[in-house]
Every structure is written in C-alpha cells, then in structure tokens.
Design a protein around this motif. Sequence first.
Motif, PDB file in Angstrom:
ATOM      1  N   ALA A  33     -45.335 -73.191  67.455  1.00 40.80           N
ATOM      2  CA  ALA A  33     -45.508 -74.141  66.487  1.00 40.80           C
ATOM      3  C   ALA A  33     -45.022 -75.544  66.795  1.00 40.80           C
ATOM      4  O   ALA A  33     -45.552 -76.428  66.285  1.00 40.80           O
ATOM      5  CB  ALA A  33     -44.466 -73.691  65.327  1.00 40.80           C
ATOM      6  N   LEU A  34     -44.144 -75.763  67.638  1.00 40.20           N
ATOM      7  CA  LEU A  34     -43.751 -77.043  67.974  1.00 40.20           C
ATOM      8  C   LEU A  34     -44.818 -77.674  68.878  1.00 40.20           C
ATOM      9  O   LEU A  34     -44.721 -79.043  68.880  1.00 40.20           O
ATOM     10  CB  LEU A  34     -42.312 -76.718  69.086  1.00 40.20           C
ATOM     11  N   LEU A  36     -47.954 -77.279  68.564  1.00 34.79           N
ATOM     12  CA  LEU A  36     -48.957 -77.688  67.471  1.00 34.79           C
ATOM     13  C   LEU A  36     -48.540 -78.881  66.752  1.00 34.79           C
ATOM     14  O   LEU A  36     -49.484 -79.749  66.595  1.00 34.79           O
ATOM     15  CB  LEU A  36     -49.536 -76.509  66.479  1.00 34.79           C
ATOM     16  N   TRP A  37     -47.327 -78.844  66.395  1.00 40.59           N
ATOM     17  CA  TRP A  37     -46.782 -80.072  65.646  1.00 40.59           C
ATOM     18  C   TRP A  37     -46.773 -81.334  66.355  1.00 40.59           C
ATOM     19  O   TRP A  37     -47.116 -82.435  66.040  1.00 40.59           O
ATOM     20  CB  TRP A  37     -45.404 -79.657  64.957  1.00 40.59           C
ATOM     21  N   GLN A  38     -46.315 -81.154  67.623  1.00 45.66           N
ATOM     22  CA  GLN A  38     -46.524 -82.425  68.492  1.00 45.66           C
ATOM     23  C   GLN A  38     -47.743 -82.924  68.963  1.00 45.66           C
ATOM     24  O   GLN A  38     -47.979 -84.098  68.951  1.00 45.66           O
ATOM     25  CB  GLN A  38     -45.654 -82.116  69.862  1.00 45.66           C
ATOM     26  N   GLY A  40     -50.618 -82.346  67.260  1.00 45.16           N
ATOM     27  CA  GLY A  40     -51.112 -83.021  65.972  1.00 45.16           C
ATOM     28  C   GLY A  40     -52.797 -82.483  66.109  1.00 45.16           C
ATOM     29  O   GLY A  40     -53.492 -83.165  65.267  1.00 45.16           O
TER      30      GLY A  40
END
Length: 456
Positions: A33-34, A36-38, A40
């Motif tokens: 999840a981290l 994917l978040w970073q 973008g």
Amino acid sequence: RKVPPLRVLRRELAQADAWTGAAYVSATLAAAALVLWQAGEPRLAAWVLAGTAATAVLLALGAWGLTRLLGRLRGRVGVAWRFGLANVSRRGGASIVQVVAIGLGLMVLLVLTLVRTDLLAGWRASLPPEAPNRFLINVQPGEVEALQAELRAAGLGAATLHPMVRGRLTQIGERPVSAADYPEPRAQRLVEREFNLSWAEAPQPDNRIVAGRWFGPGARAEVSVEQGLAGTLGIRLGDRLRFAVAGQSVEGTVTSLRSVEWDSFHVNFFVVFPPGALDGLPATWITSFHLPAGRQALIAELVRAHPSVTVLDIDALLSKVREIIERVVLGVEYVFLFTLAAGLAVLYAAIQATRDERRYEAALARTLGASRRVVLQGLIAEFAVLGLLAGVLAAAGASALGWGLAQQVFDFPYRPDPLLWLAGAAAGVFGVGLAGLAGTRAVLDQPPLATLRAGV
C-alpha cells in the motif's frame, strides 16, 4: 499469558503462534500500500513490487544453494570454522532470511554508489571524442549561409544547419488527438506540446529505417516518424497525420518509421517531411558542433554577430544534470541505509530468537573441551559467512542490474568492476560480523555450568 506452561519447563519445544502468519501478511500488504501511494500509478507500483519480489526470490535461491554448498565443507575445515558453518547449515531457513534481508540493502547501496559511477563513465566513454557539445538554435533563414561560413572558417568543419518548424499534432487518421485519450503521462505531455518538424532529402547518418520506406522522388504529402514516438502515440504506417502550424494545417501519410540515436547529440527530429512540404511556413534553423576546450571566445563572437541565435552549452547542462543526480542519489542512499539497518535488525531478531539454543550449544562445546576463544571464533565464522553470502549475492545482483541498465536503457557495453565484488563482500563480512558478535556477546558471558543446570 499465551505461553503454555510446558513451553517454560521444556525450552526445546517450539511455540506455535497462530498470529504469526497474519502478521507477515499484514506487513506485506502495508508495504504494498505504501509503494502504491508513493508511486501514484498502479502500473509502476506493480512493476516495483514484482521486481522486488523477483529479486528476493533470486537472492533466496542463491542463498539456499550457497548454504547447501557450505554444509559440505564442514568436514574440511578447523574446529572453529566447523562450528560456524554448522550453525549456518543447521538454521538454514533463518540463514536464508538473513542473507536476503541484508543482501537487498547491500545490493541497492552498491547500485547507487558504484554501479551508478560505472554506468555514467561507460556512457561518457561510449560517446565519440568529437561528439557535439554546442547547439545553435533560432538561426534565421537569412543567416544560414553566413553562419555556416563562419563555422567553417573557425575550423569547426562543415556544420550542417537543419530547418525546424513548430507544429502541434491535431489528428491521427480520422481521430482527433487529445491528451485525455492517453493514460500515460509521457503521451499526454507529447500531445500537449508542439513538435519540431523538419524536412530532408535523406535520413540522418545516425537514423535507420525500421519499417516502411524513405520518401520517393517528388514526394510531398508523406512523413517519417521516430519509432519511439510512434509507439507512444499509437502511430502506424499508413496513418495520415495532421499538424497545426501558425494557423495552417499540414498533412502527411506515414511512410516510414526510424530509429534515432538521440545520445549522439546530433540534430534529430521526431517528424520529418520531404523537401517542399513545409514551404511557406515560418521556420528557423538549428545546428550542433563540437567546440574544443579553450575556444569559448568563438561563441561570444558568434553571438555578437548574430544576436538572435541562442547557444545551448551541452557540457554545462550535463554537469548540472550530474550535480542533480548526485544530490538525489545521496538522499536515496540514506533511505536505503535504513533498508540495510532493517536487515541487521532481522539478524538481531534471529539471534535473540535462538539465544537459548546458542547458550546451550556454547555450554556443551566448552564442557567438551572447547575454549572460550574457539567458541568466539566459531561465532565470528558463522556471521562472517552470512555476511559474505549476503555481500556476494548483493554484488551479483548489482552487476546484473548494471548490465541490464547498460544494455537495455543506455545501449552500451557494461564492464563489471572487480571493486564492486570486493566492496560487497567486505561490507557484508564486517557489517554482519560486528552486528552478530554484538548480539551474541551474552552467550559467552554465562558460565557453562549455570546454563546446563538451568535446563536450557
């Protein structure tokens, strides 16, 4: 409160924890999840996660093979080394996890510190000695002959000036072009910007026709497109392209796709028309040439004689790019130092998990006649071997990654540096060795008799 009483009385029993698997799964999902978040972007995050997983699997297979190989060497070495190698082989699963965790951090650091330098040096060495290092743009049509003569008189060779017309792509076939039609950011940027169009009778020497044919005699409504641009925007042979140039429309059918060596620093264009197709449209001219060191005064003379000409200093731009890269890499190196620290934390946790077992082994060894020094040497051998495995695998991974970048991205031969392997092995041996000794120091401090009486 969750520890069974029998586990306390009989330390050799393993403690089964139903939540262990869930903890690993949740940690993996959190890391994904981290990412994917970073990132973008789901596709980029998927590539990063897949690459990390594949690297970890390859490191694990390599660690497993080397661990099995070391197990066969136990009978051919001294007592201390036999004790250390036995510990590595006996705890094969834990050894593999430790090697992978530490090897990943070391591999990235080696790529950032050593391979990066080798790649930049290899790229610079791949450029011809006389590669152009200056561009002159915004040359007006009436200045072309005079500027060409001045460059020739200055001993810079027959610099060729190329025409350039600014135009925006508005239509591919019957389909209007819009940035909203493309999911990739690069394609969106290309559609929103203006292209540098040109015309030529023959392709540049560093261009190669990969599909179709070059313009025939008397061609007008034809166009040649660089293959990378064609792939990004979905342009194919036979497509009719329309460009908007200064309020006018220019069309041409794609008759050829070209591969272009952009890193040659010669003048090149994404889109080229045949001569006469862009007549009457506003055009400027552009050229590139190699300026020897110590002749910067010539540039000042050219600018004074032609005030509208803009000079691009490629050497200065590359120096600035290298400076930016150095700063970015320095920041990333600090980030991956935490990765290496995490690997050492895994090592320390594994040591603490086997602390009772190690105390019992050390007590038995000393009871059977081994001195404290021999036990210490065995521990040093164990962690030095783990560090060596992690360092060698990290160097192998860094070399493979450097080769892939050189061949697939930069397109030049890559020569592995022996210093890379030496640095990886040394960092692994000393780093893991010191961390391992720090974690097992308590094993040597407790008297053997106290350990055996405690029933550990």
